[in-house]
Write a protein that holds these residues in place. Structure first.
Motif, mmCIF file in Angstrom:
data_model
loop_
_atom_site.group_PDB
_atom_site.id
_atom_site.type_symbol
_atom_site.label_atom_id
_atom_site.label_comp_id
_atom_site.label_asym_id
_atom_site.label_seq_id
_atom_site.Cartn_x
_atom_site.Cartn_y
_atom_site.Cartn_z
ATOM 1 N N TYR A 103 -2.068 -1.091 4.265
ATOM 2 C CA TYR A 103 -2.571 0.239 3.851
ATOM 3 C C TYR A 103 -3.384 0.741 2.529
ATOM 4 O O TYR A 103 -3.128 -0.231 1.581
ATOM 5 C CB TYR A 103 -1.287 1.221 3.813
ATOM 6 N N TYR A 104 -4.496 1.221 2.751
ATOM 7 C CA TYR A 104 -5.078 1.577 1.348
ATOM 8 C C TYR A 104 -5.480 3.064 1.041
ATOM 9 O O TYR A 104 -5.299 3.903 1.980
ATOM 10 C CB TYR A 104 -6.468 0.754 1.211
ATOM 11 N N LEU A 105 -5.608 3.330 -0.358
ATOM 12 C CA LEU A 105 -5.862 4.773 -0.770
ATOM 13 C C LEU A 105 -7.006 4.416 -1.517
ATOM 14 O O LEU A 105 -7.128 3.559 -2.272
ATOM 15 C CB LEU A 105 -4.821 5.358 -1.446
ATOM 16 N N VAL A 114 -9.788 10.453 -1.215
ATOM 17 C CA VAL A 114 -10.907 10.614 -0.642
ATOM 18 C C VAL A 114 -10.926 9.823 0.640
ATOM 19 O O VAL A 114 -11.672 10.005 1.645
ATOM 20 C CB VAL A 114 -12.145 10.622 -1.597
ATOM 21 N N ASP A 115 -9.982 8.798 0.835
ATOM 22 C CA ASP A 115 -10.242 8.041 1.968
ATOM 23 C C ASP A 115 -8.881 7.091 1.975
ATOM 24 O O ASP A 115 -8.098 6.708 0.668
ATOM 25 C CB ASP A 115 -11.567 6.822 1.813
ATOM 26 N N TYR A 116 -8.473 6.920 2.954
ATOM 27 C CA TYR A 116 -7.153 6.029 3.215
ATOM 28 C C TYR A 116 -6.993 5.664 4.658
ATOM 29 O O TYR A 116 -7.634 6.009 5.442
ATOM 30 C CB TYR A 116 -6.053 7.012 2.889
ATOM 31 N N GLY A 117 -6.156 4.552 4.829
ATOM 32 C CA GLY A 117 -5.961 4.079 5.974
ATOM 33 C C GLY A 117 -5.561 2.822 6.132
ATOM 34 O O GLY A 117 -5.216 2.134 5.109
ATOM 35 N N ASN A 118 -5.730 2.004 7.373
ATOM 36 C CA ASN A 118 -5.083 0.807 7.714
ATOM 37 C C ASN A 118 -6.408 0.082 7.678
ATOM 38 O O ASN A 118 -7.444 0.285 8.040
ATOM 39 C CB ASN A 118 -4.382 0.549 8.963
#
Length: 143
Positions: A103-105, A114-118
């Motif tokens: 997962y990232y941020l 401002v952005d996140y997800g797998n």
């Protein structure tokens, strides 16, 4: 705090001081997380001298990561944080029961996520998606 992981994340973001943050959440046992390491190293290389911090937060002990690093034969260059059991439990409750890892941020210079997800299964294409997002945030002079 009642949310040991969120407290840590907040501290990291508070200390970012006008830099863009790419934060990955992973573990040694998570193969896609490990496949991302070359890409994370490449980000650090490509954006050298620019306001970017690449941070890797792991849910397992450091020795697990070091062992894999030895096996792969190259260093992991991201800034590393290793979660305590409490922090890992909090992370699972806050985020991972609905998402999983890797997962990232992505955090802008003002400290906003401002952005996140797998990024599952995108070990190769991952870089080409992520680098332009980072460039955009670095070049954004709006604040």
């Amino acid at each position: 705090g009642r949310h040991p992981f969120l407290d840590l994340l907040n501290d990291i973001i508070q200390q970012s001081g006008g830099q863009v943050l790419y934060i990955s959440l992973g573990a040694a046992w998570c193969e896609p997380c490990i496949l991302q390491k070359k890409g994370q190293n490449r980000l650090i290389e490509e954006f050298k001298g620019q306001p970017l911090r690449v941070i890797a937060i792991y849910m397992d002990p450091e020795e697990n990561l070091r062992r894999i690093e030895q096996q792969l034969g190259f260093p992991f260059r991201a800034e590393e944080y290793f979660l305590s059991p409490d922090q890992s439990k909090d992370l699972n409750q806050q985020l991972l029961k609905s998402h999983g890892i890797p997962y990232y941020l992505l955090v802008d210079k003002q400290g906003h996520i401002v952005d996140y997800g797998n990024h599952l299964g995108l070990a190769d294409g991952w870089y080409d998606i992520t680098a332009p997002k980072i460039s955009y945030l670095i070049e954004d002079e709006s604040n």
